[in-house]
Design an enzyme around this catalytic site. Structure first.
Site, mmCIF file in Angstrom:
data_model
loop_
_atom_site.group_PDB
_atom_site.id
_atom_site.type_symbol
_atom_site.label_atom_id
_atom_site.label_comp_id
_atom_site.label_asym_id
_atom_site.label_seq_id
_atom_site.Cartn_x
_atom_site.Cartn_y
_atom_site.Cartn_z
ATOM 1 N N LEU A 1 0.831 -1.206 0.000
ATOM 2 C CA LEU A 1 0.000 0.000 0.000
ATOM 3 C C LEU A 1 0.868 1.260 0.000
ATOM 4 O O LEU A 1 2.067 1.197 0.281
ATOM 5 C CB LEU A 1 -0.912 -0.046 1.234
ATOM 6 C CG LEU A 1 -1.909 -1.225 1.223
ATOM 7 C CD1 LEU A 1 -2.467 -1.482 2.619
ATOM 8 C CD2 LEU A 1 -3.025 -0.967 0.218
ATOM 9 N N PRO A 2 0.261 2.411 -0.297
ATOM 10 C CA PRO A 2 1.079 3.618 -0.445
ATOM 11 C C PRO A 2 1.815 4.074 0.828
ATOM 12 O O PRO A 2 3.005 4.366 0.766
ATOM 13 C CB PRO A 2 0.067 4.682 -0.891
ATOM 14 C CG PRO A 2 -1.068 3.927 -1.498
ATOM 15 C CD PRO A 2 -1.136 2.637 -0.731
ATOM 16 N N LYS B 1 15.341 0.100 5.584
ATOM 17 C CA LYS B 1 14.970 0.686 4.292
ATOM 18 C C LYS B 1 15.201 2.197 4.280
ATOM 19 O O LYS B 1 15.795 2.736 3.349
ATOM 20 C CB LYS B 1 13.504 0.347 4.023
ATOM 21 C CG LYS B 1 12.810 1.153 2.968
ATOM 22 C CD LYS B 1 12.999 0.603 1.588
ATOM 23 C CE LYS B 1 12.384 1.531 0.546
ATOM 24 N NZ LYS B 1 12.673 1.153 -0.804
ATOM 25 N N THR C 1 6.395 0.632 1.997
ATOM 26 C CA THR C 1 7.389 1.438 2.702
ATOM 27 C C THR C 1 6.624 2.437 3.557
ATOM 28 O O THR C 1 5.929 3.308 3.017
ATOM 29 C CB THR C 1 8.279 2.217 1.706
ATOM 30 O OG1 THR C 1 8.962 1.283 0.887
ATOM 31 C CG2 THR C 1 9.301 3.076 2.459
ATOM 32 N N LYS D 1 9.515 10.939 -0.580
ATOM 33 C CA LYS D 1 8.699 10.236 0.428
ATOM 34 C C LYS D 1 9.615 9.536 1.442
ATOM 35 O O LYS D 1 9.434 9.652 2.651
ATOM 36 C CB LYS D 1 7.794 9.199 -0.258
ATOM 37 C CG LYS D 1 7.055 8.313 0.722
ATOM 38 C CD LYS D 1 6.428 7.079 0.094
ATOM 39 C CE LYS D 1 6.035 6.095 1.205
ATOM 40 N NZ LYS D 1 5.462 4.857 0.741
HETATM 41 P P1 NAD Z 1 0.856 2.451 -6.147
HETATM 42 O O1 NAD Z 1 0.202 3.732 -5.722
HETATM 43 O O2 NAD Z 1 1.074 2.190 -7.591
HETATM 44 O O3 NAD Z 1 -0.002 1.205 -5.549
HETATM 45 C C1 NAD Z 1 -0.660 1.213 -4.319
HETATM 46 C C2 NAD Z 1 -2.025 0.558 -4.527
HETATM 47 O O4 NAD Z 1 -2.706 0.470 -3.267
HETATM 48 C C3 NAD Z 1 -2.945 1.346 -5.467
HETATM 49 O O5 NAD Z 1 -3.347 0.532 -6.559
HETATM 50 C C4 NAD Z 1 -4.123 1.740 -4.574
HETATM 51 O O6 NAD Z 1 -5.374 1.754 -5.258
HETATM 52 C C5 NAD Z 1 -4.085 0.642 -3.522
HETATM 53 N N1 NAD Z 1 -4.772 0.984 -2.285
HETATM 54 C C6 NAD Z 1 -4.687 2.120 -1.548
HETATM 55 N N2 NAD Z 1 -5.496 2.027 -0.462
HETATM 56 C C7 NAD Z 1 -6.074 0.800 -0.520
HETATM 57 C C8 NAD Z 1 -7.019 0.129 0.310
HETATM 58 N N3 NAD Z 1 -7.512 0.694 1.424
HETATM 59 N N4 NAD Z 1 -7.422 -1.108 -0.046
HETATM 60 C C9 NAD Z 1 -6.947 -1.692 -1.188
HETATM 61 N N5 NAD Z 1 -6.056 -1.090 -2.018
HETATM 62 C C10 NAD Z 1 -5.641 0.143 -1.674
HETATM 63 O O7 NAD Z 1 2.231 2.380 -5.337
HETATM 64 P P2 NAD Z 1 3.505 1.451 -5.656
HETATM 65 O O8 NAD Z 1 4.450 2.195 -6.528
HETATM 66 O O9 NAD Z 1 3.032 0.091 -6.026
HETATM 67 O O10 NAD Z 1 4.181 1.413 -4.203
HETATM 68 C C11 NAD Z 1 3.654 0.625 -3.138
HETATM 69 C C12 NAD Z 1 4.593 0.735 -1.960
HETATM 70 O O11 NAD Z 1 5.891 0.248 -2.345
HETATM 71 C C13 NAD Z 1 4.800 2.157 -1.444
HETATM 72 O O12 NAD Z 1 4.861 2.123 -0.051
HETATM 73 C C14 NAD Z 1 6.130 2.560 -2.065
HETATM 74 O O13 NAD Z 1 6.818 3.524 -1.314
HETATM 75 C C15 NAD Z 1 6.874 1.235 -2.071
HETATM 76 N N6 NAD Z 1 7.941 1.125 -3.077
HETATM 77 C C16 NAD Z 1 7.722 1.538 -4.352
HETATM 78 C C17 NAD Z 1 8.748 1.421 -5.295
HETATM 79 C C18 NAD Z 1 8.546 1.878 -6.723
HETATM 80 O O14 NAD Z 1 9.539 1.937 -7.467
HETATM 81 N N7 NAD Z 1 7.313 2.142 -7.167
HETATM 82 C C19 NAD Z 1 9.983 0.885 -4.916
HETATM 83 C C20 NAD Z 1 10.171 0.433 -3.611
HETATM 84 C C21 NAD Z 1 9.124 0.568 -2.692
#
Ligand code: NAD
Length: 297
Positions: free
Chosen positions: A66-67, A170, A95, A245
């Protein structure tokens, strides 16, 4: 479906991770608030769930991606704990802030459930390629249950310590990365102003004591490292918004434990300035354009 994996949050990262669990032969019950994200997960083999609760009922494993901390706190407190009827291992790969990770793990323990925080290193390509690195916080027994699942989505799974230790590892790592990128950019800009060719400076510094991942994997000037985002107008890679972030999470954690982080703080304010000027969507190495004065959003 019973004994399955519930996967909550199928965005940029979660979609590839869930697809790898399906490929490894697991039944995956998926839920996301976004219909587009859910449809994409179903297209790659997950079963559609109508809610978090429906996904979690009967699950042996719950994975969340999740975000931010508020989403993780909400999803677990409002739905996961109540629906977890088969003693699942709870794995949060998002994260988030260390305090939220520890609070949710304590609540899980209160419900008699084992939980780990398991944030990842590696971006979208590593999520779909199954080559993430997981940094895991939680008791040894919980780690032992989570490890084989995480191994299906990554190339390395490291036990960092107790609850919250994965998040701590992290953000300390990413604070170091964020600051080292700024320092690398400064050095390239100054080298050029002093009349050094960037390739020559790279050839020297990448073999001398200034060497770092920021220089040899994500070199901020185009040319020396052909795979670096700098060669594609800083598209793809690790967005400055995500680095910001993580820097904010690091500053929050530093304040909570009274750690002195002057380099991290300086880097955080530079990423904030870069985001304010329209750079949030570019790879974080594009911050070199803020330093050399060439940034135009
Ligand atoms: P993203 O925004 O693409 O995906 C998050 C998903 O969670 C979305 O599809 C959203 O609709 C869903 N969501 C939010 N609230 C929800 C709820 N209550 N119930 C169900 N679904 C819900 O984000 P991402 O890029 O996939 O990143 C996810 C996590 O991974 C974050 O914490 C980010 O910091 C971490 N991260 C991302 C990357 C990257 O390169 N994108 C790398 C390392 C870590």
């Amino acid at each position: 479906m019973a004994g399955h994996i519930a996967f909550i949050g199928l965005g940029n990262m979660g979609s590839g991770m869930a697809a790898n669990l399906v490929k490894a032969g697991h039944g995956v019950s998926a839920f996301d608030l976004s219909e587009a994200a859910l449809a994409a997960a179903v297209a790659s083999g997950s079963q559609r769930a109508a809610s978090v609760s429906e996904a979690v009922k009967g699950a042996a494993v719950v994975v969340t991606m999740l975000p931010a901390g508020k989403h993780v706190r909400g999803v677990y407190a409002e739905e996961v704990f109540a629906a977890a009827d088969s003693n699942p291992i709870l794995i949060d790969c998002s994260t988030i802030d260390v305090a939220s990770a520890r609070a949710v793990a304590a609540q899980a323990e209160g419900h008699g459930l084992a939980m780990v925080d398991a944030p990842v290193s590696g971006g979208i390509a590593a999520a779909s390629g199954g080559t993430l690195t997981f940094m895991v916080g939680g008791p040894a027994e919980a780690f032992a249950r989570a490890e084989p699942i995480l191994a299906k989505m990554g190339k390395a799974v490291i036990h960092a310590g107790d609850a919250g230790a994965g998040q701590a590892a992290k953000i300390c790592n990413n604070m170091l990365l964020g600051a080292s990128m700024v320092a690398t950019c400064e050095a390239f800009v100054m080298a050029q102003k002093l009349g050094l060719d960037p390739q020559t400076f790279f050839d020297i510094s990448s073999k001398a004591s200034g060497q770092s991942w920021s220089m040899t994997s994500y070199c901020p000037v185009p040319g020396p490292v052909p795979t670096a985002p700098s060669n594609r107008d800083y598209e793809g890679g690790f967005a400055a918004a995500l680095m910001l972030k993580d820097m904010k999470l690091a500053m929050e954690a530093a304040a909570a434990v009274d750690a002195s982080v002057p380099m991290g703080a300086a880097a955080e304010s530079l990423y904030q300035a870069f985001a304010n000027l329209g750079g949030a969507g570019k790879d974080f190495s594009a911050i070199i354009k803020l330093l050399d004065g060439s940034w135009r959003s």
